[in-house]
Design a protein around this motif. Structure first.
Motif, mmCIF file in Angstrom:
data_model
loop_
_atom_site.group_PDB
_atom_site.id
_atom_site.type_symbol
_atom_site.label_atom_id
_atom_site.label_comp_id
_atom_site.label_asym_id
_atom_site.label_seq_id
_atom_site.Cartn_x
_atom_site.Cartn_y
_atom_site.Cartn_z
ATOM 1 N N MET A 79 -19.785 -1.158 -64.941
ATOM 2 C CA MET A 79 -19.027 -1.935 -65.926
ATOM 3 C C MET A 79 -18.552 -3.260 -65.313
ATOM 4 S SD MET A 79 -16.134 -0.524 -68.567
ATOM 5 C CE MET A 79 -15.491 0.574 -67.353
ATOM 6 N N GLU A 80 -18.625 -4.312 -66.113
ATOM 7 C CA GLU A 80 -18.161 -5.620 -65.644
ATOM 8 C C GLU A 80 -16.634 -5.650 -65.593
ATOM 9 O OE1 GLU A 80 -19.713 -8.775 -64.871
ATOM 10 O OE2 GLU A 80 -21.211 -7.248 -64.380
ATOM 11 N N PRO A 81 -16.056 -6.165 -64.530
ATOM 12 C CA PRO A 81 -14.591 -6.285 -64.535
ATOM 13 C C PRO A 81 -14.147 -7.350 -65.540
ATOM 14 C CG PRO A 81 -15.508 -7.191 -62.524
ATOM 15 C CD PRO A 81 -16.649 -6.573 -63.261
ATOM 16 N N ILE A 82 -12.977 -7.109 -66.131
ATOM 17 C CA ILE A 82 -12.461 -8.071 -67.101
ATOM 18 C C ILE A 82 -11.721 -9.198 -66.366
ATOM 19 C CG2 ILE A 82 -10.335 -6.754 -67.446
ATOM 20 C CD1 ILE A 82 -10.534 -7.397 -70.395
ATOM 21 N N LEU A 83 -11.047 -8.803 -65.300
ATOM 22 C CA LEU A 83 -10.300 -9.761 -64.486
ATOM 23 C C LEU A 83 -10.656 -9.527 -63.027
ATOM 24 C CD1 LEU A 83 -6.514 -9.977 -65.387
ATOM 25 C CD2 LEU A 83 -7.993 -11.881 -64.883
ATOM 26 N N GLU A 84 -10.824 -10.608 -62.301
ATOM 27 C CA GLU A 84 -11.204 -10.451 -60.905
ATOM 28 C C GLU A 84 -10.493 -11.494 -60.047
ATOM 29 O OE1 GLU A 84 -15.514 -9.571 -58.940
ATOM 30 O OE2 GLU A 84 -15.458 -10.436 -60.929
ATOM 31 N N LEU A 85 -9.967 -11.062 -58.925
ATOM 32 C CA LEU A 85 -9.399 -11.998 -57.959
ATOM 33 C C LEU A 85 -10.312 -12.000 -56.750
ATOM 34 C CD1 LEU A 85 -5.600 -11.093 -57.944
ATOM 35 C CD2 LEU A 85 -6.784 -12.777 -59.320
ATOM 36 N N LYS A 86 -10.656 -13.194 -56.289
ATOM 37 C CA LYS A 86 -11.543 -13.279 -55.134
ATOM 38 C C LYS A 86 -10.892 -14.097 -54.031
ATOM 39 C CE LYS A 86 -16.112 -12.443 -56.894
ATOM 40 N NZ LYS A 86 -17.332 -13.037 -57.419
ATOM 41 N N GLN A 87 -10.661 -13.465 -52.911
ATOM 42 C CA GLN A 87 -10.122 -14.135 -51.714
ATOM 43 C C GLN A 87 -8.961 -15.060 -52.067
ATOM 44 O OE1 GLN A 87 -10.940 -13.913 -48.252
ATOM 45 N NE2 GLN A 87 -11.616 -11.980 -49.154
ATOM 46 N N LEU A 88 -8.011 -14.518 -52.821
ATOM 47 C CA LEU A 88 -6.903 -15.318 -53.311
ATOM 48 C C LEU A 88 -5.827 -15.494 -52.239
ATOM 49 C CD1 LEU A 88 -5.985 -16.229 -56.389
ATOM 50 C CD2 LEU A 88 -4.248 -14.529 -55.912
#
Lengths: 269, 288
Positions: free
Chosen positions: B1-10
């Motif tokens: 499933m595709e994530p709705i919200l994603e944080l990347k290396q924040l």
């Protein structure tokens, strides 16, 4: 954005500037301002700038933080600069167009005026950056003490001031929080024309006023609970004590003023 | 499933270049999937409030990305504003943000900003008011006449009325009495179930989180040390305690019972129902 308003903000620290008696610092700022208004030319401004730089260096506040405080008054700076540039017509004419004339005198006055305002603001900011609001008002109350004889409500004024100073950061924080909350609901504070912008402030101002009144009420109750009834017979937790370094600072400040006056009036520097 | 919200290396650094400089978040990676009910746990000052303000674009990351449906929300000015309608955020003590003349108008503030038509706004306001248990007659009252608990409901309804895909609530029960607390948590759970939307619940109360969420994310010192099912997170009881967080009281009781030598198969008991089952099993074995 709102965090840029540094007016009246205190940077805690333990440097020699922080440890000076608040009365010394207030007097020094007054001396500095008087001297600044006597300064005439590069030499005198230079001397005062060196003095300011030394004070900033010792306080470890950092020039960056000082310059950030300049942001809100940027408009005033530009305004005074431009106005002085065109109004002063002394000296030789360099450029002329319609009613606008730029002269060497105008440039000189505008330049020094902007420098003067910047140094004025930096100097006073240094005072509030390095002195906690409590000490600051203690100092003011003490310095204004003689006026009590003339029935001036010095203590009440000082108390009002310290409360006001104390609540500036709180209110800014609160504004920030309410702004974020309304932004999260899609409020738009930045776009639209003047009327739209004014209307957009309602969701911010109403909660802000409500909470300011609530806070004032709570504070009044808390003060009454601790039996506050004015300055009559009130003793202090922190007594202000004048020490050697305060006298040295003050005397060197007066010497600075004298030097600047002599150079400015005697030699026109 | 595709994530709705994603944080990347924040990363988030506050007041860069002043004596107050402070790194609030460090290299955060987080994926939120549609329909999840996530609890975010962390003690005061751990960075959880900062974290959630990044999720709807209120704070701009110092570095790193916030992706909504795979697209960076900081792409354009419009996308940042749009993110706020997709990710609804209810702040701590939200009752202090009420400002309108009537409860109805206050709840309608969000939908109005979305430029919806009058009919749709009306439908949403009534539905949101229903979700948080506000009765019809309260809608025409001034929000300032209400009690603290009711004000809080109005404020929560104000965000729910925007029908966000992701609903984030920062300590929605802070300062409420037990009855009010349970009622609001029930409302949120009902909303989650009937709308099928993603909910992130920020809290430092273990009991509160353990009861309802499927996944727990622990925030500590600007990092996410644990992320998983309540069972897996609560099994790290020692580390959690060192972070100033606790584990649910039921779990503590059962861990102690196990230490005392009772034959408890379950590694981690964290709800009342589980506790009952475990006790019944024990009774069946004749151990109690």
């Amino acid at each position: 954005m709102l965090k840029d308003i540094t007016l009246g903000q205190f940077f805690p620290g333990d440097t020699i500037v922080h440890r000076l008696d608040p009365r010394t610092k207030i007097l020094m700022v007054i001396i500095y301002i008087v001297a600044l208004f006597q300064a005439k030319w590069f030499v005198t401004y230079g001397i005062l700038l060196v003095f300011l730089a030394i004070a900033v260096r010792f306080s470890k506040v950092g020039a960056k933080a000082l310059m950030r405080g300049m942001k809100p008054v940027l408009f005033i700076l530009i305004f005074t600069g431009v106005l002085n540039l065109f109004y002063n017509t002394a000296g030789t004419i360099l450029w002329h167009w319609g009613i606008f004339t730029v002269t060497t005198g105008g440039i000189r006055v505008a330049f020094f005026m902007v420098i003067r305002i910047m140094m004025l603001i930096s100097g006073t900011f240094l005072l509030t950056y390095t002195t906690s609001p409590i000490l600051l008002t203690d100092g003011i109350e003490c310095l204004l003490g003689p006026l009590k004889k003339l029935r001036v409500p010095v203590h009440e004024l000082a108390m009002m001031m310290s409360i006001a100073l104390r609540f500036i950061p709180t209110l800014i924080e609160e504004t920030d929080k309410i702004m974020s909350a309304q932004k999260a609901r899609g409020a738009d504070f930045d776009s639209g024309n003047l009327i739209d912008k004014a209307k957009a402030l309602i969701p911010l101002l109403v909660p802000l006023f409500v909470s300011a009144f609530r806070r004032a009420d709570e504070l009044a109750t808390a003060m009454e609970c601790r039996c506050y009834h004015g300055g009559e017979g009130r003793t202090r937790l922190r007594q202000l004590v004048y020490t050697g370094k305060d006298w040295i600072t003050l005397i060197s400040g007066l010497a600075l003023l004298a030097v600047v006056c002599v150079l400015a009036y005697g030699f026109g520097l | 499933m595709e994530p709705i919200l994603e944080l990347k290396q924040l990363n988030c650094i506050y007041s860069q270049g002043t004596p107050f400089e402070h790194q609030a978040l460090t290299n955060i990676d987080l994926s939120v999937y549609p329909g999840e009910y996530i609890g975010i746990m962390g003690h005061t000052g751990s960075g959880k409030s900062t974290l959630i303000q990044h999720l709807n674009g209120l704070l701009k990351p110092t570095s790193g990305q916030v992706l909504l449906h795979g697209r960076d929300i900081w792409e354009s000015k419009a996308s940042v504003r749009d993110a706020k309608f997709h990710v609804g955020l209810v702040f701590q003590y939200p009752e202090y943000q009420l400002f309108e003349e009537t409860v109805y108008q206050d709840i309608a503030f969000g939908p109005k900003n979305m430029k919806l038509d009058q009919e749709e706004i009306e439908r949403r306001v009534r539905q949101a008011a229903g979700f948080v248990g506000l009765s019809e007659d309260l809608l025409q009252k001034s929000p300032f006449e209400l009690s603290g608990g009711q004000k809080r409901r109005v404020a929560i309804a104000g965000v729910i009325a925007m029908e966000p895909e992701v609903l984030i609530l920062d300590e929605p029960t802070a300062g409420l009495d037990p009855a009010g607390r349970d009622a609001i948590l029930d409302n949120i759970r009902t909303y989650h179930k009937s709308k099928g939307s993603t909910v992130l619940l920020v809290s430092h109360s273990m009991e509160e989180i353990a009861r309802s969420v499927e996944r727990i994310v622990v925030v500590n010192d600007g990092r996410l040390p644990f992320d998983g099912t309540p069972r897996s997170v609560f099994s790290h009881s020692k580390e959690l305690r060192e972070m100033g967080l606790g584990i649910p009281q039921v779990t503590q009781v059962f861990q102690r019972l196990k230490e005392l030598g009772l034959p408890i198969e379950d590694d981690c008991v964290y709800t009342m129902d589980e506790a009952r089952d475990a006790l019944l099993r024990l009774a069946g074995k004749g151990a109690v």
